[in-house]
Scaffold this active site. Structure first.
Site, PDB file in Angstrom:
ATOM      1  N   GLY A   5     -24.031   0.635 -23.442  1.00 32.38           N
ATOM      2  CA  GLY A   5     -25.053   1.264 -24.261  1.00 32.38           C
ATOM      3  C   GLY A   5     -24.619   1.631 -25.663  1.00 32.38           C
ATOM      4  O   GLY A   5     -25.215   2.501 -26.290  1.00 32.38           O
ATOM      5  N   ARG A  53     -24.912  -7.690 -15.449  1.00 34.22           N
ATOM      6  CA  ARG A  53     -26.056  -7.051 -14.795  1.00 34.22           C
ATOM      7  C   ARG A  53     -27.287  -7.362 -15.617  1.00 34.22           C
ATOM      8  O   ARG A  53     -27.218  -7.982 -16.679  1.00 34.22           O
ATOM      9  CB  ARG A  53     -25.855  -5.532 -14.673  1.00 34.22           C
TER      10      ARG A  53
END
Length: 408
Positions: A158, A280
């Site tokens: 992130g 992912r």
């Protein structure tokens, strides 16, 4: 007959966690969230989702809880929308002999230094890099590579703790921040110092070994907070093919190839250079953009893979979709925010979401957590989609006032 259920380990405070729940429900699955603190995820209470409090950092505790749940439910699969626990999810799947990724591959990939080594050994184009365990090593690495450099934690996601440093003072300042106790480390403190690969950024989406598409990514240095994605990226066919080829080489080098992966690249003077590989499903609104642009529901197709159902990654249509994030330019108290209803009514707007409410304190983290909301638009052309998006964003406004001084 026992109820068929999908176990979700942790969730997300952004949209992907809810997307997994909704997709599972459409497939007729009962969802059960296992989380250290289920109250972190607003949608758990809002959607009435069954949740169990368990230490998700403890594999044995998760095995015991999943074993307990198997006595009541027909557990169809185990997965997560969170990268932080994805290696643990892989180990759980292995323990219960369920479909899932290779745990060792996920762990290697999540350590950006090890990932860099494996990509370099395979001849994948990457930025020059060094790993550092203290401030002296960081300073030396920056000097070896040459300024500007990107300084970031070796393990993280992130864009947390990631900064472009243009001079030695910025390198020292950010190193002090990372090592000085303000950054929350997910592993032993190590800093990755990288050459700044200059050029437009792209995110390539892959499911298994099937290449899905490419989105643009507008990150604003020095802190790499994403402002916008466009899907599909407007690229010549040859450039698209080069990015696709490099992306699939990454998966082979890292031992991936099961489930979703995202490859972040920049197009530099030497062509596509890989910034990092995320093992992912991507976030940042890209799953919604892929569905709007291509008709491929990445979340649903991932769950089908998890539960052993047949996937369908066939492109159903071709449109251009884009997301713009609402990012504050200062800290303070949010006096008001509005216009989202008018923005949602603009023809071509697919979704408008606000994460904040009036009177909330806004303290920027200088990463993905700074998003106050987003607008998604779609049309048959890039020009029209950009115009729709701008028209909608212009209808949303907010006002903030500074935090009161001590004693006020």
């Amino acid at each position: 007959m026992a109820r068929k259920a999908l176990i979700l380990i942790e969730g997300t405070t952004t949209l992907n966690g809810l997307l997994y729940v909704q997709a599972a429900q459409r497939l007729g699955l009962h969802t059960i969230t296992l989380a250290t603190d289920p109250t972190r995820y607003d949608y758990v209470a809002a959607e009435g989702i069954e949740a169990v409090r368990v230490d998700t950092g403890n594999l044995d505790a998760l095995i015991r809880e999943c074993s307990r749940l198997r006595a009541t439910y027909d557990i169809a699969g185990i997965t997560s929308a969170s990268e932080l626990v994805y290696a643990t999810v892989a180990k759980l799947c292995r323990n219960f002999e369920m479909p899932g990724p290779n745990p060792a591959s996920i762990e290697r990939c999540c350590d950006k230094f090890i990932q860099r080594q494996l990509l370099a050994e395979a001849g994948v184009p990457i930025p020059a890099y060094r790993v550092a365990a203290n401030a002296t090593e960081v300073e030396s690495a920056a000097a070896d590579i040459g300024l500007p450099v990107v300084v970031k934690p070796a393990v993280g996601s992130g864009s947390m703790g990631v900064r472009l440093c243009r001079n030695v003072d910025e390198v020292a300042e950010h190193t002090t921040y990372l090592f000085g106790g303000k950054h929350t480390w997910q592993s032993a403190p190590r800093i990755l110092v990288e050459e700044f690969a200059q050029g437009p950024q792209y995110n390539a989406e892959v499911m298994g070994n099937e290449f899905i598409g490419i989105a643009t990514a507008d990150y604003g240095p020095p802190h790499f907070v994403c402002r916008e994605h466009i899907c599909p990226a407007p690229l010549p066919d040859d450039d698209y093919k080069r990015i696709a080829d490099v992306s699939l080489r990454c998966l082979r080098a890292l031992g991936l190839g099961w489930g979703p992966s995202e490859i972040e690249l920049r197009w530099t003077k030497r062509g596509p250079v890989v910034i990092e590989v995320n093992p992912r499903l991507t976030g940042g609104g890209i799953p919604q953009l892929v569905q709007l642009a291509y008709g491929v529901d990445l979340v649903t197709e991932h769950i089908k893979l998890v539960i052993g159902d047949e996937r369908n990654l066939r492109t159903r249509h071709s449109q251009t979709a884009a997301v713009r994030f609402l990012i504050p330019d200062s800290d303070g108290i949010l006096d008001w925010i509005g216009g989202d209803d008018r923005a949602a009514a603009v023809p071509g707007v697919a979704e408008v979401k606000l994460y904040v409410e009036p009177k909330m304190p806004i303290v920027r983290k200088l990463d993905y957590r700074d998003r106050m909301g987003y607008v998604i638009a779609v049309s048959s052309s890039l020009t029209e989609t950009e115009a729709i998006l701008q028209r909608a964003v212009d209808l949303i406004g907010w006002s903030m006032r500074p935090f009161p001084s001590i004693g006020e």
